[in-house]
Each structure stands twice: as structure tokens, then as C-alpha cells.
Design an enzyme around this catalytic site. Structure first.
Site, PDB file in Angstrom:
ATOM      1  N   LYS A 170       0.839  -1.202   0.000  1.00  0.00           N
ATOM      2  CA  LYS A 170       0.000   0.000   0.000  1.00  0.00           C
ATOM      3  C   LYS A 170       0.877   1.257   0.000  1.00  0.00           C
ATOM      4  CE  LYS A 170      -3.846  -2.379   2.245  1.00  0.00           C
ATOM      5  NZ  LYS A 170      -4.614  -2.634   3.467  1.00  0.00           N
TER       6      LYS A 170
ATOM      7  N   GLN B 151      -4.454  -1.744   9.818  1.00  0.00           N
ATOM      8  CA  GLN B 151      -4.423  -3.028   9.131  1.00  0.00           C
ATOM      9  C   GLN B 151      -5.023  -4.117  10.026  1.00  0.00           C
ATOM     10  OE1 GLN B 151      -3.606  -3.382   5.945  1.00  0.00           O
ATOM     11  NE2 GLN B 151      -3.976  -5.569   5.925  1.00  0.00           N
TER      12      GLN B 151
ATOM     13  N   ASP C   1     -10.454   3.108   4.524  1.00  0.00           N
ATOM     14  CA  ASP C   1     -10.904   1.731   4.302  1.00  0.00           C
ATOM     15  C   ASP C   1     -12.432   1.623   4.229  1.00  0.00           C
ATOM     16  OD1 ASP C   1      -8.942  -0.240   3.951  1.00  0.00           O
ATOM     17  OD2 ASP C   1      -8.378  -0.189   6.065  1.00  0.00           O
TER      18      ASP C   1
HETATM   19  N1  GUN Z   1      -6.981  -6.883   6.143  1.00  0.00           N
HETATM   20  C1  GUN Z   1      -7.365  -7.531   5.029  1.00  0.00           C
HETATM   21  N2  GUN Z   1      -7.838  -6.675   4.101  1.00  0.00           N
HETATM   22  C2  GUN Z   1      -7.753  -5.449   4.647  1.00  0.00           C
HETATM   23  C3  GUN Z   1      -8.083  -4.142   4.175  1.00  0.00           C
HETATM   24  O1  GUN Z   1      -8.579  -3.933   3.050  1.00  0.00           O
HETATM   25  N3  GUN Z   1      -7.839  -3.134   5.031  1.00  0.00           N
HETATM   26  C4  GUN Z   1      -7.321  -3.330   6.272  1.00  0.00           C
HETATM   27  N4  GUN Z   1      -7.135  -2.274   7.063  1.00  0.00           N
HETATM   28  N5  GUN Z   1      -7.014  -4.529   6.742  1.00  0.00           N
HETATM   29  C5  GUN Z   1      -7.232  -5.577   5.935  1.00  0.00           C
END
Ligand code: GUN
Length: 291
Positions: free
Chosen positions: A52, A96, A119
């Protein structure tokens, strides 16, 4: 069979974002800034967060990772989130997931300022999304919609079967596809669904998001179906340099020839998730500039 190339589709989205960032910088303004909070050292989470941040740099965003130890207290994490909520130079941030067991995930997500919730996991954004109001849409469902759009796959009136009811993928994509402008007829199935094949056999589009490697088999689908595979399970593989490989929820090799379109794993939904997180961050920046 047409392969739905997430890398290519993601690059198209990222190019558009990069152009916008370049124009922002030319006006002498600071670029969008995304922060990722990473708790502990879960291998998959570390990789996702690094991907990311790399993507942020590629399009010209500022980005940073806040690394907290596995044993961080919930209060310490909430304090960090409060700081980010109040920092005007941070447009969006993500925590995350998954978080360690001693931390209440819902309380953490509730503490995020919904205007910075890149998110789209905060209940305010989920609720707004479910009502068809402007909101941040979780990046994976948003990425699936973008992939369907770029490949001009019609959804109106189609039978869509979603497998898996997670808060991050299954629930939101079911809600979104049933709404305008997608107008699909959606069935949300899950681990307790009886006779799953009765549903999947009738599906025009299947979204597999149950987290079980190779779960969807050729005998469960009809000819000409569109398949979106959201699975990204790490499976031990001593022949690979990393010691594992990434496996989707679809038995790709046996299924692919029966489909009209299918996403590969890796290289399908994964890159789309990253692109749409960037898009959410750019939108958060635009909102922040207006405040
Ligand atoms: N864990 C798995 N997918 C995601 C996501 O899209 N965002 C976040 N913050 N954690 C995740």
C-alpha cells in the site's frame, strides 16, 4: 475465457490518480497523505501494508507506516488514532486487520474519524454505503466494481452469488451490487448455507470470498459464468523461494475453461484493492481541503 487482469485495470486507475496528484503539486499544494497503522509482525499484513505504501509513493502521495508492537494496549492504539484524527496534514489512515486478540476491533474502527476512514470500515461509512449515500467504499468491493466496469460486464438483472459474509467483502459487495446503478439480484451465501451448489449453478456472476483455498469447483458452476476470486490464502510451498504461494478460493485450473471471465490469483482483485484505497485517499484529501 477472458482473464480479468487486475494489474492492468489497477494501473489505469493509478495513472489517473497520478495525473491528479501531479496537477495538485503544480498548484503548490501538498499531496494527499495516507498513514497505515500496523500492529505486530503478521507476515501477510506486513506485505499488504508495504504494498500500500509503495503504491502511495508511485502515484506521488505522502505515506507513512506507524508500527506498533504486538503487545500494544488498546488505549495506546486509541491514543495514536486520536492523534491522526486531529492531524490536519493526514488525509486518511487505515488500521491493518486483523488485530491481536486482546484488542477490540470494533472499538478501534469506531474511534476512526469517518472523514479519514480510507478503508470505509467505520459504521458511519458502512451505513451511508448501505443507504446509497456518499461514503468511503471498502477498497476490495470498490475494486471489484471497478474491474466489472472496466471490462464492461453487465450486472443489471443478473444472478450474482456472493460466497462469504465478511464485513470487509461479502456484506458490502452484496449491498452495493443490489443497488443502483448495478441492479443485480444478489444472493449472499456463507459457510452455513445448505446445498450451496443449487445457488452457484444458477449464478451469472460468482464472487468467492470465503477464504478457503480452491473451494469453488468446476461442477459447482454453469458454463459462461463470470468469476471474481477474492481469496488470498498463503499455502506452504517448499518449491517457492518465499516458502509459500498465494491460492485463491477458486479451483482455477479446472474452472477457467467453463467461465466467460475469471480473475487470476494473484493479479486479480488484489491490485484493485490497492488502487481503490488510493482513490479513497484522494477523495479524503479533497474533502480535507474543503474543510
Ligand atoms: N486486512 C485484510 N484486508 C484489509 C483491508 O482492506 N484493510 C485493512 N485495514 N485490513 C485488511
Amino acid at each position: 475465457m477472458i482473464l480479468l487482469d487486475g494489474k492492468k485495470a489497477s494501473a489505469i486507475v493509478q495513472e489517473t490518480i497520478a495525473k491528479e496528484v501531479s496537477s495538485i503539486k503544480k498548484q503548490g499544494k501538498r499531496p494527499p497523505h495516507l498513514v497505515a497503522i500496523l500492529v505486530g509482525k503478521n507476515g501477510a499484513s506486513v506485505t499488504y501494508v508495504n504494498n500500500k505504501v509503495t503504491a502511495c509513493e508511485r502515484v506521488g502521495f505522502n505515506s507513512s507506516i506507524i508500527e506498533l508492537p504486538e503487545n500494544v494496549t488498546q488505549d495506546e492504539l486509541l491514543k495514536k488514532i486520536k492523534e491522526l484524527n486531529e492531524d490536519n496534514n493526514i488525509d486518511g489512515f487505515i488500521v491493518q486487520l486483523p488485530l491481536p486478540k486482546h484488542i477490540n476491533e470494533q472499538e478501534v474502527l469506531l474511534s476512526i474519524n469517518p472523514d479519514k476512514d480510507a478503508d470505509g470500515f467505520h459504521p458511519t461509512n458502512f451505513g451511508r454505503m448501505a443507504l446509497g449515500l456518499e461514503s468511503f467504499i471498502p477498497a476490495t468491493p470498490y475494486g471489484i466494481l471497478e474491474l466489472l466496469t472496466q471490462y464492461q460486464i453487465p450486472t443489471e438483472g443478473k444472478n450474482v452469488v456472493v460466497i462469504g459474509r465478511s464485513d470487509i467483502v461479502g456484506k458490502p459487495i452484496s449491498i452495493l451490487l443490489s443497488q443502483k446503478p448495478w441492479n443485480a439480484t444478489v444472493t449472499l451465501t456463507h459457510s452455513r448455507t445448505h446445498n450451496l451448489t443449487d445457488y452457484t449453478k444458477k449464478a451469472d456472476i460468482i464472487i468467492a470470498a470465503i477464504g478457503i483455498p480452491n473451494f469453488l469447483k468446476a461442477e459447482m458452476i454453469k458454463d459462461g459464468v463470470v468469476i471474481i476470486d477474492v481469496g488470498i490464502t498463503r499455502v506452504e510451498d517448499s518449491s517457492s523461494k518465499k516458502g509459500f504461494r498465494i491460492v485463491g478460493d477458486v479451483d482455477f485450473e479446472n474452472v477457467k475453461e467453463k467461465t466467460s471471465h475469471i480473475t487470476p490469483v494473484p493479479g486479480g482483485v488484489g491490485p484493485m484493492t490497492i488502487a481503490m484505497l488510493l482513490k479513497n485517499t484522494l477523495n479524503a484529501y479533497i474533502r480535507n481541503q474543503k474543510r
